[in-house]
Design a protein around this motif. Structure first.
Motif, mmCIF file in Angstrom:
data_model
loop_
_atom_site.group_PDB
_atom_site.id
_atom_site.type_symbol
_atom_site.label_atom_id
_atom_site.label_comp_id
_atom_site.label_asym_id
_atom_site.label_seq_id
_atom_site.Cartn_x
_atom_site.Cartn_y
_atom_site.Cartn_z
ATOM 1 N N ILE A 33 0.716 -1.057 -0.391
ATOM 2 C CA ILE A 33 -0.268 0.304 0.127
ATOM 3 C C ILE A 33 0.918 1.360 -0.234
ATOM 4 O O ILE A 33 1.610 0.995 0.870
ATOM 5 C CB ILE A 33 -1.092 0.159 1.096
ATOM 6 N N VAL A 59 0.863 5.246 -0.321
ATOM 7 C CA VAL A 59 0.814 6.862 -0.145
ATOM 8 C C VAL A 59 1.406 7.940 -1.020
ATOM 9 O O VAL A 59 2.418 8.048 -0.661
ATOM 10 C CB VAL A 59 0.053 7.371 0.658
ATOM 11 N N ALA A 80 -1.563 -2.230 -10.402
ATOM 12 C CA ALA A 80 -1.717 -1.372 -8.919
ATOM 13 C C ALA A 80 -3.004 -1.331 -9.642
ATOM 14 O O ALA A 80 -3.271 -1.229 -10.549
ATOM 15 C CB ALA A 80 -0.587 -0.778 -9.041
ATOM 16 N N THR A 81 -3.875 -0.665 -8.667
ATOM 17 C CA THR A 81 -5.122 -0.778 -8.169
ATOM 18 C C THR A 81 -4.862 0.978 -7.638
ATOM 19 O O THR A 81 -4.507 1.355 -6.268
ATOM 20 C CB THR A 81 -5.972 -1.417 -7.715
ATOM 21 N N LYS A 82 -5.728 1.851 -7.859
ATOM 22 C CA LYS A 82 -5.293 3.320 -7.346
ATOM 23 C C LYS A 82 -6.768 4.145 -6.307
ATOM 24 O O LYS A 82 -7.695 3.710 -7.197
ATOM 25 C CB LYS A 82 -5.060 4.795 -8.059
ATOM 26 N N LEU A 83 -6.509 4.188 -5.167
ATOM 27 C CA LEU A 83 -7.088 4.860 -4.850
ATOM 28 C C LEU A 83 -7.107 6.105 -4.397
ATOM 29 O O LEU A 83 -6.507 6.559 -3.937
ATOM 30 C CB LEU A 83 -7.979 4.184 -3.062
ATOM 31 N N ALA A 84 -8.371 6.549 -5.163
ATOM 32 C CA ALA A 84 -8.631 8.427 -4.123
ATOM 33 C C ALA A 84 -7.992 8.536 -2.524
ATOM 34 O O ALA A 84 -8.631 8.199 -2.167
ATOM 35 C CB ALA A 84 -9.257 9.365 -5.112
ATOM 36 N N SER A 85 -6.720 8.928 -2.817
ATOM 37 C CA SER A 85 -7.418 10.050 -1.151
ATOM 38 C C SER A 85 -6.975 11.678 -1.026
ATOM 39 O O SER A 85 -6.153 11.762 -1.447
ATOM 40 C CB SER A 85 -6.332 8.872 -0.622
ATOM 41 N N THR A 86 -6.962 11.631 0.197
ATOM 42 C CA THR A 86 -6.793 13.089 0.627
ATOM 43 C C THR A 86 -6.319 13.191 1.993
ATOM 44 O O THR A 86 -5.834 11.919 2.834
ATOM 45 C CB THR A 86 -7.636 13.762 0.759
ATOM 46 N N GLY A 87 -5.005 13.983 1.815
ATOM 47 C CA GLY A 87 -4.212 14.251 3.118
ATOM 48 C C GLY A 87 -3.646 13.683 4.046
ATOM 49 O O GLY A 87 -3.593 12.364 3.626
ATOM 50 N N ASN A 121 -3.108 12.990 -2.986
ATOM 51 C CA ASN A 121 -2.565 12.005 -2.619
ATOM 52 C C ASN A 121 -3.902 10.743 -3.258
ATOM 53 O O ASN A 121 -4.118 10.690 -2.972
ATOM 54 C CB ASN A 121 -1.717 11.676 -1.841
ATOM 55 N N THR A 163 -3.519 6.633 -3.007
ATOM 56 C CA THR A 163 -2.937 5.429 -2.736
ATOM 57 C C THR A 163 -2.975 4.144 -3.551
ATOM 58 O O THR A 163 -4.329 4.009 -4.281
ATOM 59 C CB THR A 163 -4.226 4.667 -1.765
ATOM 60 N N LEU A 211 -2.706 0.606 -4.713
ATOM 61 C CA LEU A 211 -2.633 -1.217 -3.831
ATOM 62 C C LEU A 211 -1.951 -1.717 -5.153
ATOM 63 O O LEU A 211 -2.420 -1.708 -5.961
ATOM 64 C CB LEU A 211 -4.179 -1.662 -3.584
#
Ligand code: NI
Ligand code: NI
Ligand code: NI
Lengths: 109, 109, 109
Positions: C5, C7, C27-34, C41, C43, C45
């Protein structure tokens, strides 16, 4: 206790949610893109007891498994006349990438 | 080193972020929906040392725990006259679902 | 089998994706913040075999590592005349926070 992380296609996401809820499993969905599968997928987080893993894997397989789908000429044509196919074709859709992780502690606060 | 994955309601998300930062913890927030909790939740990823787990669980509990909230008639009414309740009612809000996972390697690049 | 994982900053996200794909990693991309990094940023996987961990960590480091970047006066000025700096300055960009987790089961359905 295990955490199942399943990456599935968006088109299978709602059906999977419904079948998990129907069997009493709770899942959180994370918006995700690209990679394991093509663009447009959803990542499920599913907390399960050890003896529920196989049942949840079955539910994922039944609702997301990779399969052939017949697509009519119009759908594959796009804007490009050259790629026109004058008969239905089979394309691969669905599929799931699944990780099962050991959970050290689980809390419902 | 552990990874804490906490699914909390959106309405508790900002307060949790602030209290984690105040105590020196760093978290990443993933947008998520449905399942463990009702629609509209946020999934926190929080990397912690083993002896920080209980402190972070306390912070989550203090800022997200399931509690009753008084809702005035107007809020519950919606567009449906039949469901009008002429006095304040209690509803359940908040709550958190928390997984603690063992981390094999942690890198800050 | 491990789950990485990572970030990373949004600005490094596309370059990292491309270099992972080029080397055959999915890879799988997850939308993330802060949190771990500043706002904005992503994240990742990434599922890998045990002997691929170091290669993937290298790819993350090469594409996301924390580095100085020269910013011209206009960029730092904003709307505030008082903060005008009449020469280029160095700011810190990039960086990645990486967790490696043990995977108990991996399934491609
Ligand atoms: Ni069905
Ligand atoms: Ni406070
Ligand atoms: Ni390159």
């Amino acid at each position: 206790m295990k955490l199942i992380i399943a990456v599935v296609q968006d088109k299978d996401s709602n059906r999977l949610s419904k079948h998990l809820v129907k069997k009493g499993y709770r899942a959180t969905k994370l918006a995700s893109t690209g990679g394991f599968l093509k663009e447009g997928n959803t990542t499920f987080l599913i907390g399960v007891k050890d003896d529920e893993i196989n049942d949840v894997l079955d539910i994922i397989q039944e609702n997301c498994r990779s399969r052939e789908q017949t697509v009519s000429p119009v759908s594959v044509m796009g804007g490009n006349v050259d790629s026109y196919v004058p008969y239905p074709i089979e394309v691969e859709v669905g599929g799931a990438t699944v990780f099962v992780l050991q959970v050290e502690q689980f809390h419902q606060l």
